[in-house]
Design an enzyme around this catalytic site. Sequence first.
Site, PDB file in Angstrom:
ATOM      1  CB  ALA A  46     -14.325  -5.877  -8.727  1.00 21.33           C
TER       2      ALA A  46
ATOM      3  CB  CYS B 237      -4.838 -12.897  -0.549  1.00 25.45           C
ATOM      4  SG  CYS B 237      -6.627 -12.868  -0.865  1.00 25.45           S
TER       5      CYS B 237
ATOM      6  CG  ASP C 106     -15.594  -3.805  -1.100  1.00 23.53           C
ATOM      7  OD1 ASP C 106     -14.483  -3.759  -0.802  1.00 23.53           O
ATOM      8  OD2 ASP C 106     -16.701  -4.080  -0.692  1.00 23.53           O
TER       9      ASP C 106
ATOM     10  NE  ARG D 184      -3.623  -2.133   2.313  1.00 24.13           N
ATOM     11  CZ  ARG D 184      -4.106  -2.698   3.678  1.00 24.13           C
ATOM     12  NH1 ARG D 184      -3.484  -3.151   4.597  1.00 24.13           N
ATOM     13  NH2 ARG D 184      -5.187  -4.224   3.423  1.00 24.13           N
TER      14      ARG D 184
ATOM     15  CG  ASP E 103      -5.787  -6.931  -2.123  1.00 31.18           C
ATOM     16  OD1 ASP E 103      -4.872  -7.894  -2.932  1.00 31.18           O
ATOM     17  OD2 ASP E 103      -5.996  -6.194  -1.489  1.00 31.18           O
TER      18      ASP E 103
HETATM   19  N1  SAH Z   1      -8.136  -4.469  -1.169  1.00 34.64           N
HETATM   20  C1  SAH Z   1      -7.925  -4.889   0.277  1.00 34.64           C
HETATM   21  C2  SAH Z   1      -9.152  -6.326   1.046  1.00 34.64           C
HETATM   22  C3  SAH Z   1      -9.733  -6.596  -0.131  1.00 34.64           C
HETATM   23  S1  SAH Z   1     -11.430  -7.953   0.331  1.00 34.64           S
HETATM   24  C4  SAH Z   1      -7.219  -4.067   1.449  1.00 34.64           C
HETATM   25  O1  SAH Z   1      -6.487  -3.587   0.992  1.00 34.64           O
HETATM   26  O2  SAH Z   1      -8.088  -4.236   2.556  1.00 34.64           O
HETATM   27  C5  SAH Z   1     -12.182  -8.161  -0.797  1.00 34.64           C
HETATM   28  C6  SAH Z   1     -12.937  -6.822  -0.545  1.00 34.64           C
HETATM   29  O3  SAH Z   1     -13.314  -7.658  -2.007  1.00 34.64           O
HETATM   30  C7  SAH Z   1     -14.589  -6.838  -0.062  1.00 34.64           C
HETATM   31  O4  SAH Z   1     -14.428  -5.824   0.196  1.00 34.64           O
HETATM   32  C8  SAH Z   1     -15.432  -7.472  -0.279  1.00 34.64           C
HETATM   33  O5  SAH Z   1     -16.491  -6.962  -0.307  1.00 34.64           O
HETATM   34  C9  SAH Z   1     -14.932  -6.923  -2.183  1.00 34.64           C
HETATM   35  N2  SAH Z   1     -15.102  -8.231  -2.666  1.00 34.64           N
HETATM   36  C10 SAH Z   1     -15.955  -9.004  -3.368  1.00 34.64           C
HETATM   37  N3  SAH Z   1     -16.319  -9.297  -4.543  1.00 34.64           N
HETATM   38  C11 SAH Z   1     -16.076  -8.487  -4.833  1.00 34.64           C
HETATM   39  C12 SAH Z   1     -17.004  -8.387  -6.171  1.00 34.64           C
HETATM   40  N4  SAH Z   1     -17.556  -9.257  -7.041  1.00 34.64           N
HETATM   41  N5  SAH Z   1     -16.936  -6.705  -6.372  1.00 34.64           N
HETATM   42  C13 SAH Z   1     -16.535  -5.803  -6.035  1.00 34.64           C
HETATM   43  N6  SAH Z   1     -15.650  -6.041  -4.213  1.00 34.64           N
HETATM   44  C14 SAH Z   1     -16.312  -7.212  -4.399  1.00 34.64           C
END
Ligand code: SAH
Length: 396
Positions: free
Chosen positions: A280, A340, A251, A213, A300
Amino acid sequence: MTDKLPTLLFQAGRHKRVAGGHPWAYSNEIQMDAAAKALPKGGLVRLADAGGGVLGIATFNPHTLIAARVLTRDLSVTVDAGFFAERFRAAANLRDRLIGRPYYRLVHAEADGLPALIVDRYGDVLVVQANSAGMDRLLPQILEGLAAVFPGAAVILRNDSAARGLEGVEEEVRVAVGTVDGPLQLEENGATFFADPAGGQKTGWFYDQRDNRAFVANLAKGRSVIDFYSYCGGFGVLAATRGAARTVLVDRSAGALELAGKAAAANGVADRVELRKADAFAELERLAEAGETFEVVICDPPAFVKSKKDLANGTRAYAKLAKLGAQITAPGGILLVASCSHNMPADLFAEQVAKGLKDARRQGRILRFAGAGPDHPVHPLLPESAYLKAEVLALD
Ligand code: SAH
């Protein structure tokens, strides 16, 4: 004390890996006779070679592929609150040296000598995940050990991981010590964030991306940024605090975006942060079709390869994510793609990013290919446990 524990024997010649320092014994290496099968799930054993030479003290689960997990090779040790307190103290000393502020992964399982145990620290609140029957059974000693090292700290048990299902232990999410009101406040890279340890992902925050980050945020000054799968804003809000002109967080979780918005406000950058509740891939496709670009694009996502059977689909998903991410990255812009997924090998992941770039007809160079920060250390004999991959590119 130790000699009161039942002895679990390896099959002849199968003890060598563990004798060499590896922390796990597999079920097909153990003499799984009626007596072994009758041992309590997660109980302590003395782990011995076929000749009875004791190698260490381990937790044992007769029902799982990873049957025994070594806690100590010092046979004079009693696995009690004092044992845990000593390991917690060592882990905390290392983190204090590495991170400085009390917001970090305190215990990263095997690498900290505590197989299957995770503890994340949010100042005076500790979030614990016991990911084996053995650690679950030792929770009273773990809580007592934490109380000795962190007097007055609240403890939340976030015991709802998939690993617990495999180990045959129940899900359990509760405040075990003290009280916790509302989201936890934490500090990372000099900025303030909020996490929900009960309802959020994992323990509430992903400390593993701290350094990735910071790397990206430092390239964002004066630029436009979009952060897909933003969760509570660890990438995007940090970029805004480092001077990004405009940051869009995407998100699908309203709760995550609310905490990200709270972080943006706490850091005085709410006027430069836009929260967008959307899927996303749908949003990536929409932006790509509209020809809209950003100078820094962060992708991510959650694990696309949750188990080995997802590998083919997950692999394609990473390539697609990289392709769409590249399409909406402005010329000369920065693209981060992360995975991850423990089951996604680093070289295969890097290939998917390269394929995505090719499919988007974009060229660039890798600036950084990194894993988790140093508060997520890796046991030297478990290199495969390094699950995080983050690739940062500068595109032409
Ligand atoms: N990048 C974040 C961690 C991601 S955790 C960090 O740095 O902390 C995964 C995230 O993806 C969660 O907040 C979840 O709500 C979101 N998510 C999962 N599937 C998704 C989708 N199809 N579209 C948008 N967001 C999604």
